[in-house]
Design an enzyme around this catalytic site. Sequence first.
Site, PDB file in Angstrom:
ATOM      1  N   GLU A   1      20.052   3.886  15.289  1.00 28.50           N
ATOM      2  CA  GLU A   1      20.518   4.079  13.903  1.00 28.50           C
ATOM      3  C   GLU A   1      19.327   4.313  12.986  1.00 28.50           C
ATOM      4  OE1 GLU A   1      22.792   0.800  12.362  1.00 28.50           O
ATOM      5  OE2 GLU A   1      23.305   1.885  10.520  1.00 28.50           O
TER       6      GLU A   1
ATOM      7  N   TYR B   1      33.990  -0.890   2.051  1.00 24.14           N
ATOM      8  CA  TYR B   1      32.666  -1.347   2.461  1.00 24.14           C
ATOM      9  C   TYR B   1      31.974  -0.275   3.298  1.00 24.14           C
ATOM     10  CZ  TYR B   1      28.905  -3.758   4.721  1.00 24.14           C
ATOM     11  OH  TYR B   1      27.660  -4.084   5.161  1.00 24.14           O
TER      12      TYR B   1
ATOM     13  N   ASP C   1      31.997   3.728  12.242  1.00 22.97           N
ATOM     14  CA  ASP C   1      31.909   2.266  12.271  1.00 22.97           C
ATOM     15  C   ASP C   1      33.217   1.677  11.745  1.00 22.97           C
ATOM     16  OD1 ASP C   1      31.160  -0.367  12.242  1.00 22.97           O
ATOM     17  OD2 ASP C   1      29.349  -0.078  11.035  1.00 22.97           O
TER      18      ASP C   1
ATOM     19  N   TRP D   1      35.511  -7.773   8.082  1.00 23.54           N
ATOM     20  CA  TRP D   1      35.042  -6.478   7.584  1.00 23.54           C
ATOM     21  C   TRP D   1      33.841  -6.080   8.378  1.00 23.54           C
ATOM     22  CZ3 TRP D   1      30.059  -6.364   6.023  1.00 23.54           C
ATOM     23  CH2 TRP D   1      29.485  -7.591   5.657  1.00 23.54           C
TER      24      TRP D   1
ATOM     25  N   HIS E   1      33.788  -1.618  11.739  1.00 20.21           N
ATOM     26  CA  HIS E   1      33.402  -2.845  11.058  1.00 20.21           C
ATOM     27  C   HIS E   1      34.284  -4.037  11.360  1.00 20.21           C
ATOM     28  CE1 HIS E   1      30.143  -3.738   8.530  1.00 20.21           C
ATOM     29  NE2 HIS E   1      29.911  -2.447   8.427  1.00 20.21           N
TER      30      HIS E   1
ATOM     31  N   ARG F   1      26.887   9.522  11.472  1.00 19.64           N
ATOM     32  CA  ARG F   1      28.006   8.587  11.332  1.00 19.64           C
ATOM     33  C   ARG F   1      28.770   8.935  10.066  1.00 19.64           C
ATOM     34  NH1 ARG F   1      27.451   2.159  10.111  1.00 19.64           N
ATOM     35  NH2 ARG F   1      28.297   2.738   8.089  1.00 19.64           N
TER      36      ARG F   1
ATOM     37  N   GLU G   1      32.416   2.129  16.556  1.00 16.72           N
ATOM     38  CA  GLU G   1      31.590   0.916  16.542  1.00 16.72           C
ATOM     39  C   GLU G   1      32.399  -0.276  16.052  1.00 16.72           C
ATOM     40  OE1 GLU G   1      28.086   1.588  14.221  1.00 16.72           O
ATOM     41  OE2 GLU G   1      27.984  -0.509  13.641  1.00 16.72           O
TER      42      GLU G   1
ATOM     43  N   ARG H   1      24.573  -2.625  20.713  1.00 17.88           N
ATOM     44  CA  ARG H   1      23.888  -2.408  19.443  1.00 17.88           C
ATOM     45  C   ARG H   1      23.024  -3.580  18.984  1.00 17.88           C
ATOM     46  NH1 ARG H   1      24.252   0.822  15.705  1.00 17.88           N
ATOM     47  NH2 ARG H   1      24.885  -0.483  13.948  1.00 17.88           N
TER      48      ARG H   1
ATOM     49  N   GLU I   1      25.881  -5.431  16.732  1.00 12.02           N
ATOM     50  CA  GLU I   1      24.880  -5.643  15.683  1.00 12.02           C
ATOM     51  C   GLU I   1      24.837  -7.095  15.210  1.00 12.02           C
ATOM     52  OE1 GLU I   1      26.378  -2.709  12.853  1.00 12.02           O
ATOM     53  OE2 GLU I   1      26.902  -4.323  11.480  1.00 12.02           O
TER      54      GLU I   1
HETATM   55  O1  LIG Z   1      24.569  -0.240  10.016  1.00 14.04           O
HETATM   56  C1  LIG Z   1      25.655  -0.675  10.375  1.00 14.04           C
HETATM   57  O2  LIG Z   1      26.265  -0.257  11.343  1.00 14.04           O
HETATM   58  C2  LIG Z   1      26.269  -1.746   9.624  1.00 14.04           C
HETATM   59  O3  LIG Z   1      27.372  -2.130   9.951  1.00 14.04           O
HETATM   60  C3  LIG Z   1      25.473  -2.320   8.516  1.00 14.04           C
HETATM   61  C4  LIG Z   1      25.732  -3.783   8.321  1.00 14.04           C
HETATM   62  O4  LIG Z   1      26.928  -3.962   7.647  1.00 14.04           O
HETATM   63  C5  LIG Z   1      24.632  -4.429   7.563  1.00 14.04           C
HETATM   64  O5  LIG Z   1      23.432  -4.198   8.240  1.00 14.04           O
HETATM   65  C6  LIG Z   1      24.896  -5.899   7.379  1.00 14.04           C
HETATM   66  O6  LIG Z   1      23.763  -6.520   6.852  1.00 14.04           O
HETATM   67 MG   LIG Z   2      27.873  -1.473  11.945  1.00 14.80          MG
END
Ligand SMILES: O=C(O)C(=O)C[C@H](O)[C@H](O)CO
Ligand SMILES: [Mg+2]
Length: 403
Positions: free
Chosen positions: A340, A160, A211, A403, A213, A148, A237, A284, A263
């Site tokens: 991951e 971030y 990602d 984010w 986000h 990634r 993602e 995910r 996630e």
């Molecule tokens: O691992 C990822 O894809 C993330 O986006 C990590 C996250 O921001 C993180 O696990 C939040 O706690």
């Molecule tokens: Mg993520």
Amino acid sequence: MPKIVSARVIVTCPGRNFVTLKIECDDGTTGLGDATLNGRELSVASYLTDHVVPCLIGRDAHRIEDVWQYLYKGAYWRRGPVTMAAIAAVDTALWDIKGKLAGLPVYQLLGGAARDACMVYAHANGTTIEDTIEVAKAEQAKGYKAIRLQCGVPGLASTYGVAKHGARYEPADADLPSESVWSTEKYLRVVPELFKAAREAMGWDVHLLHDIHHRLTPIEAGRLGKALEPYNLFWIEDPTPAENQEAFKLIRHHTTTPIAVGEVFNSIWDAKDLIQNQLIDYIRATVVHAGGITHLRRIASLADLYQVRTGCHGATDLSPVAMAAALHFGLSVPNFGVQEHMPHTDETDAVFPHAYSFDDGMMHPGEAPGLGVDIDEDLAATYDYKRAYLPVARLEDGTLCNW
Ligand SMILES: O=C(O)C(=O)C[C@H](O)[C@H](O)CO
Ligand SMILES: [Mg+2]
């Protein structure tokens, strides 16, 4: 029957906070479950200690499905990250116990290995495109087949998910949320350049992921997905927040770049429309945040009907207990996609000795009975909980944003 005689929550901070549930049966068999909810850890600890543990004492540890239903339907208040992380911890610990009592690794109880090992993806984060590619090449040299890529955005002080060069990735970085500034326009300019440069430098024999986000609107995500098509990404993602599952139709209309989401999902209901309408390619959701192995298997079974594959979240804020559970799950489900992998610190690995291993871009949960993870409670007790929050982001005019 193996009767549950105690259940305890262990909070430890070997570099970052982890919440672990340890269930013990009358014959001395113990099981572990991860209950870590980054930035909100103590709420799950309280939910377990104050409301779940009293209901577990005396129950038959073998009745995993019944305990799951009891905690889910019985509480009346359904779903949500705190509730589902707590149920997940109980569920995972009970699978661990069942495996130990059977003398089998958990993946054998789930139907056995459906593949030799689980492909995992590494992380390459850098302040610049060049730094990111340098890190990605180093990860490729370690054997990773999927990586990634996240790079800093020119014109923004920090991004971030992008650690300062050489530093470890740790988003929960302050005892009150830190704030960063976000610009979608600047971001959309740099990402296609990153992947163009990555393909030129690394070739085509490696899967590349990214990602987003949750930061884009659906139409912006469609535009980015289309711009990335020449570089053949494995997935983008979290292109846009998924509370409105319909929104993904717009993205799908504009791009064939595969999409991974989930996630932050905590139940099958968060993913149902996305899966049934084939609006995503990878789900995910994880063991710890989506109700444990029992519920995640249900999500995977639904996804399999629609050719959606798994891609479980596995950042370092999920403990080695969650990582082990993810690998047993991933090894056994027919529609595994990728897992991951963000290696934990040596301090964390020392607190949670484990049987899983990495070899040539693949991971295997090992053959130890149960999950194959332990907790060194004496060591864990030397690391006190330390409040740590995930950051927040604002647009350049000060508006709080996703984010
Ligand atoms: O691992 C990822 O894809 C993330 O986006 C990590 C996250 O921001 C993180 O696990 C939040 O706690
Ligand atoms: Mg993520």
